[in-house]
Write a protein that holds these residues in place. Structure first.
Motif, PDB file in Angstrom:
ATOM      1  N   UNK A 294       0.847  -1.048  -0.024  1.00  0.00           N
ATOM      2  CA  UNK A 294      -0.060   0.106  -0.030  1.00  0.00           C
ATOM      3  C   UNK A 294       1.034   1.285  -0.039  1.00  0.00           C
ATOM      4  N   UNK A 295       0.328   2.436  -0.084  1.00  0.00           N
ATOM      5  CA  UNK A 295       0.901   3.638   0.047  1.00  0.00           C
ATOM      6  C   UNK A 295       1.625   3.991   1.362  1.00  0.00           C
ATOM      7  N   UNK A 296       1.357   2.873   2.347  1.00  0.00           N
ATOM      8  CA  UNK A 296       2.112   3.141   3.781  1.00  0.00           C
ATOM      9  C   UNK A 296       3.348   2.027   3.647  1.00  0.00           C
ATOM     10  N   UNK A 297       3.184   1.143   2.540  1.00  0.00           N
ATOM     11  CA  UNK A 297       4.303   0.196   2.803  1.00  0.00           C
ATOM     12  C   UNK A 297       5.662   0.803   2.723  1.00  0.00           C
ATOM     13  N   UNK A 404      -1.485  22.140   2.753  1.00  0.00           N
ATOM     14  CA  UNK A 404      -0.973  21.589   1.550  1.00  0.00           C
ATOM     15  C   UNK A 404       0.362  22.436   1.339  1.00  0.00           C
ATOM     16  N   UNK A 405       0.787  23.616   1.808  1.00  0.00           N
ATOM     17  CA  UNK A 405       1.939  24.192   1.626  1.00  0.00           C
ATOM     18  C   UNK A 405       2.999  23.364   2.379  1.00  0.00           C
ATOM     19  N   UNK A 406       2.506  23.157   3.939  1.00  0.00           N
ATOM     20  CA  UNK A 406       3.436  22.450   4.688  1.00  0.00           C
ATOM     21  C   UNK A 406       3.891  21.144   4.131  1.00  0.00           C
ATOM     22  N   UNK A 407       3.058  20.497   3.361  1.00  0.00           N
ATOM     23  CA  UNK A 407       3.395  19.105   2.711  1.00  0.00           C
ATOM     24  C   UNK A 407       4.399  19.522   1.740  1.00  0.00           C
ATOM     25  N   UNK A 408       4.200  20.652   0.959  1.00  0.00           N
ATOM     26  CA  UNK A 408       5.160  20.890  -0.215  1.00  0.00           C
ATOM     27  C   UNK A 408       6.562  21.252   0.292  1.00  0.00           C
ATOM     28  N   UNK A 421       2.976  11.283   3.145  1.00  0.00           N
ATOM     29  CA  UNK A 421       1.518  10.879   2.806  1.00  0.00           C
ATOM     30  C   UNK A 421       0.568  11.415   3.968  1.00  0.00           C
ATOM     31  N   UNK A 422      -0.620  11.998   3.710  1.00  0.00           N
ATOM     32  CA  UNK A 422      -1.678  12.068   4.784  1.00  0.00           C
ATOM     33  C   UNK A 422      -2.811  11.374   4.348  1.00  0.00           C
ATOM     34  N   UNK A 432      -3.734  10.735   9.768  1.00  0.00           N
ATOM     35  CA  UNK A 432      -2.483  10.113   9.732  1.00  0.00           C
ATOM     36  C   UNK A 432      -1.478  10.769   8.852  1.00  0.00           C
ATOM     37  N   UNK A 433      -0.411  11.114   9.694  1.00  0.00           N
ATOM     38  CA  UNK A 433       0.588  11.921   8.932  1.00  0.00           C
ATOM     39  C   UNK A 433       1.678  10.999   8.861  1.00  0.00           C
TER      40      UNK A 433
END
Length: 460
Positions: A294-297, A404-408, A421-422, A432-433
């Motif tokens: 998954x995306x969390x793997x 979104x800015x913090x993720x970038x 991944x959020x 989940x962060x």
């Protein structure tokens, strides 16, 4: 259904249709019974031809399970469907029995790894698989109709199935490709999370020859998942080290997940177990299609499989998405970091006991300890922080400009050596962060700063 309905504290499930109450459980049983019978009559089915239509109902060990069991039983009976009650049994056991008894469906009353106050319902088809979306939506639409009981002579009947645990134990044993010695010589600690597998899991390993020390096997209705099981491995780690066991197996409350502990006391998560199973299948010439995570793997899983020449693919988080990708790609092995693993060449759904048996069989076949089998997988540092948010606000927070800015910013700092991944929880009011990269200190720092931003925006 993949959609869960959670109860007594008011938590809602993935779709948020309704909290779990006895009244709702009764209506859900009635609606599901009506839809399943309608499908049977309209299209025919090889599930119940020549027999009275029935469903199999099982549950975990939550105190509220008895209440919801009775309500679901009444609902199905009022729709004219017989009910087979099997009591506490692991979720995959219900999937197996739905096939064995050629039932219309298997119904599980459980909130999995959640605290005891929650509860919910999951459905399996007569093939032992999650219901398709169209059937789920049809049941949800039926819930809006006025409840009408069938005539007295057509009411469903209910009976207890005393052989359910024994049947499931034999099924689990049949999935382990073991030499004549079985698991003899292995000392295992098995943590049942005070949940649904508290009777069956230790017995499976014992009957295959292992010496078993069981913990988390004294449910009282309130202690499911409480400081035990796959979500709280401290006790099993201590027990493995104290007893000098060869390995530990920790299940979750409904028995469909497992993590393990190696002989040195190190926790072995779902990614590592997935690697061991995939690599063992490859050695035996039995691996088909890609391994699906998954995306969390963890990135380390992808790299380790690549080194073995094994294709790896990521699906959305959730066992049903892993299952769908396995079917689409002709694969047989997939799973999640949490320990929800799927071996389609052995079972139709995730099964903690079956997954553990595949790993133990590899240990016995190669005469190697678990620590050695997982050694080729070097995990990349990954930090996961659960941020509590308001119900129904996770999606809005993910689209929030500040978040979104913090993720970038974090992605730019990681460069090409990591990812962000959020993801909203499907069962709890959490966002989940996750941050992953090669530098553990930087990963933890970035995850904390991003979680702080989410927490601040959630409070606005």
């Amino acid at each position: 259904m993949g959609r869960k309905y959670f109860g007594t504290d008011g938590i809602r499930g993935e779709v948020g249709q309704a909290p779990m109450t006895p009244d709702f459980a009764l209506r859900l049983g009635w609606a599901a019974g009506r839809v399943l019978l309608r499908r049977l009559n309209e299209r025919g089915s090889d599930a119940v031809r020549g027999a009275r239509p029935c469903v199999v109902i099982g549950k975990d060990t939550r105190l509220s399970g008895y209440m919801f069991e009775s309500a679901l039983e009444a609902g199905f009976a009022s729709a004219g469907v017989d009910v087979l009650l099997v009591g506490p049994l692991a979720t995959p056991g219900i999937a197996y029995l739905a096939r064995t008894f050629r039932a219309l469906a298997g119904v599980v009353i459980s909130a999995s790894h959640n605290p005891f106050a929650d509860n919910g319902v999951k459905f399996f088809s007569h093939h032992g698989q999650k219901l398709d979306d169209a059937l789920e939506l049809e049941i949800e639409a039926e819930l809006e109709q006025p409840l009408a009981c069938v005539a007295s002579g057509h009411l469903g009947r209910a009976r207890r199935v005393e052989s359910a645990s024994g049947r499931y134990i034999e099924f689990c044993k049949s999935t382990a490709r073991l030499a004549n010695g079985g698991l003899r010589g292995l000392a295992l600690v098995v943590d049942c999370a005070n949940g649904a597998a508290y009777q069956t899991a230790p017995e499976v390993f014992r009957e295959l020859g292992a010496t078993v020390h069981a913990i988390g096997n004294n449910p009282d209705g309130l202690n499911i998942n409480q400081d035990c099981g796959s979500t709280h491995p401290d006790h099993i780690v201590e027990a493995v080290q104290r007893l000098g066991a060869d390995a530990g197996v920790a299940l979750d409350g409904d028995g469909d997940r497992c993590i393990m502990v190696d002989e040195k006391g190190a926790v072995v998560d779902g990614d590592q177990l997935l690697y061991v199973i995939a690599e063992d299948r490859q050695r035996a010439g039995e691996l088909r299609g890609p391994v699906v995570g998954t995306l969390m793997s963890n990135l380390g899983l992808a790299l380790a499989l690549e080194a073995r020449g094994i294709e790896f693919e990521r699906a959305r988080v959730g066992d049903r998405y892993v299952f769908e990708r396995l079917l689409a790609r002709g694969g047989t092995v997939g799973g999640e970091s949490s320990g929800h693993l799927i071996c389609l060449d052995r079972s139709t759904t995730g099964d903690g006991t079956v997954s553990a048996l595949q790993v133990l069989a590899a240990m016995c076949d190669r005469n190697q300890p678990l620590s050695q089998l997982v050694a080729p997988l070097e995990k990349c540092p990954q930090t996961l922080i659960n941020v509590r948010v308001g119900r129904g606000t996770a999606d809005a927070l993910m689209a929030d400009a500040c978040v979104m800015r913090a993720v970038s910013d974090v992605e730019a700092a990681l460069g090409g050596d990591g990812r962000v991944l959020l993801r909203p929880s499907g069962t709890e009011p959490l966002l989940r962060v996750m941050v992953e990269g090669r530098d553990g200190e930087a990963v933890a720092r970035h995850a904390r700063s991003l979680a702080d931003v989410v927490d601040q925006r959630a409070a606005v």
